[in-house]
Design an enzyme around this catalytic site. Structure first.
Site, short mmCIF file in Angstrom:
data_model
loop_
_atom_site.label_atom_id
_atom_site.label_comp_id
_atom_site.label_asym_id
_atom_site.label_seq_id
_atom_site.Cartn_x
_atom_site.Cartn_y
_atom_site.Cartn_z
N CYS A 131 0.82 -1.22 0.00
CA CYS A 131 0.00 0.00 0.00
C CYS A 131 0.85 1.27 0.00
O CYS A 131 0.38 2.34 -0.38
CB CYS A 131 -0.92 0.01 1.21
SG CYS A 131 -1.90 -1.46 1.32
N HIS A 139 -3.96 6.87 1.91
CA HIS A 139 -4.23 5.54 1.37
C HIS A 139 -5.64 5.11 1.78
O HIS A 139 -6.08 5.38 2.90
CB HIS A 139 -3.19 4.55 1.90
CG HIS A 139 -3.54 3.13 1.66
ND1 HIS A 139 -3.91 2.68 0.42
CD2 HIS A 139 -3.59 2.06 2.49
CE1 HIS A 139 -4.18 1.38 0.50
NE2 HIS A 139 -3.99 0.98 1.74
N ASN A 189 -10.14 -1.11 -1.14
CA ASN A 189 -8.70 -0.88 -0.99
C ASN A 189 -7.99 -1.42 -2.24
O ASN A 189 -7.97 -2.62 -2.46
CB ASN A 189 -8.22 -1.59 0.27
CG ASN A 189 -6.72 -1.41 0.53
OD1 ASN A 189 -5.99 -0.90 -0.32
ND2 ASN A 189 -6.27 -1.85 1.70
#
Ligand code: UT7
Length: 330
Positions: A113, A257, A287
């Site tokens: 990420c 994020h 995500n």
């Protein structure tokens, strides 16, 4: 002094929308559980054989067009992904072939990420030194083909989506530039978020038993990752702001994020930024790991949320554990 600026961006998500209700038909979960705990309402999942590079190509074409450039202007391709098209070579090589620019440098980043945040920093370093003039940074992921979409895997499967984002960085002498990046990692607890197999530390790397056990699916200790996120994000944001003489009040837009809306809301409260200055789109995409920041940043730009001269803050954390932030004068 030479630095780098984002000359153009692009993003692309597959057409196929998978709602929480779709998932509830596949496993024991509910729209209420997913929305309440994560903020996610739907995500995009590819259909059939589609790799990270396939999603990256349209995002890159858009980024190059926005920059008024072609692939021939690139000196290097940096590709952040945890879901490479094949185990090796890296997806940056596959993307280079698709863009038909043989010979230029390519680099894959395996920082999950935080991959795009690291990628921007690496590109910036190459440009600052004068070694490169224009570098493409991509974050692209196909999660859907690697998730356990049964009740056994529900804690992870409901979180992730597919997508791609890209930025073209080019040299500048002006003030509108990537000001600074802060990058960190701590591998001590790497096992709290990982996809283990096929694994070079196992011989053989993969067996039918491992397949039965689901060791080729991502495993996560969700609450531990959550705790790391709400500790490390405020830390790294403070680091990158304070060492550049800025405060959170100077930031026009923060693009964190997109892992969990609750994490982003909690971090916003902790650092004292108004929610109107935080861009979130996890509700629509889930995500998308390395792709989440470039997708969100480009959407924010397209919506007119960022204007020239604005201070923009990007911040990410993820598997590794890794975390980092970029501070940009837009
Ligand atoms: O990009 C980096 C990646 N990851 C993250 O940032 C994730 C960080 N962690 C989180 O976002 C949260 O921990 C989750 C959203 C993953 C989970 O939320 P939580 O509030 O920490 O839930 P939990 O793991 O404590 O689970 C609560 C309950 C459990 O049942 P019991 O033991 O209380 O009976 C789980 O089995 O919820 C159950 N559960 C589910 N129920 C319905 C877990 N997944 C699901 C599901 N649907 N999909």
């Amino acid at each position: 002094m030479r630095g780098s600026r984002i000359a153009g961006m692009g993003h692309f998500v597959p057409e196929n929308i998978v709602t929480n209700d779709h998932l509830a038909a596949l496993m024991e979960t509910s729209d209420e559980w997913i929305a309440k705990r994560t903020g996610i309402r739907e995500r995009r999942w590819v259909v059939g054989d589609v790799g990270a590079t396939d999603l990256a190509v349209p995002a890159v074409e858009q980024a190059l067009a926005e920059a008024g450039m072609t692939a021939a202007d690139l000196d290097m391709i940096i590709f952040a992904t945890l879901s490479p098209d094949v185990n090796f070579p890296g997806s940056s090589c596959l993307l280079q072939a698709r863009l038909a620019v043989p010979g230029i440098a390519t680099l894959d980043i395996r920082n999950q990420c935080t991959g795009f945040v690291y990628g921007l920093s690496v590109a910036d370093q190459f440009i600052r030194t004068g070694a490169m003039k224009t570098v493409l940074v991509v974050g692209a992921e196909v999660h859907s083909s690697g998730l356990d979409i049964s009740t056994r895997g529900r804690d992870v499967a409901v979180l992730f989506g597919d997508g791609a984002g890209a930025a073209v960085l080019t040299a500048t002498e002006g003030d509108n530039r990537l000001i600074d990046s802060a990058l960190h990692a701590d591998g001590t607890d790497y096992e709290i978020l990982m996809l283990e197999a096929p694994a070079s530390r196992l011989n053989p790397r993969f067996t039918p038993e491992m397949f039965e056990q689901g060791r080729h699916y991502p495993q996560m200790v969700g609450q531990a990752v959550f705790k790391h996120a709400v500790k490390r994000l405020p830390e790294v944001i403070d680091e990158v702001l304070s060492r550049n003489g800025a405060t959170i009040d100077d930031v026009a837009l923060m693009v964190p994020h997109q892992a969990n809306l609750r994490i982003n809301e909690m971090v916003a409260r902790m650092i004292g930024i108004d929610s109107s200055k935080v861009y979130n789109n996890i509700q629509r995409y889930g995500n998308t790991t390395a792709a989440s920041i470039p997708i969100a940043l480009h959407e924010a730009v397209q919506e007119g949320r960022v204007k020239s001269g604005d201070l923009v803050l990007l911040a990410a954390f993820g598997a590794g554990l890794t975390w980092g932030a970029n501070l940009i004068r837009w």
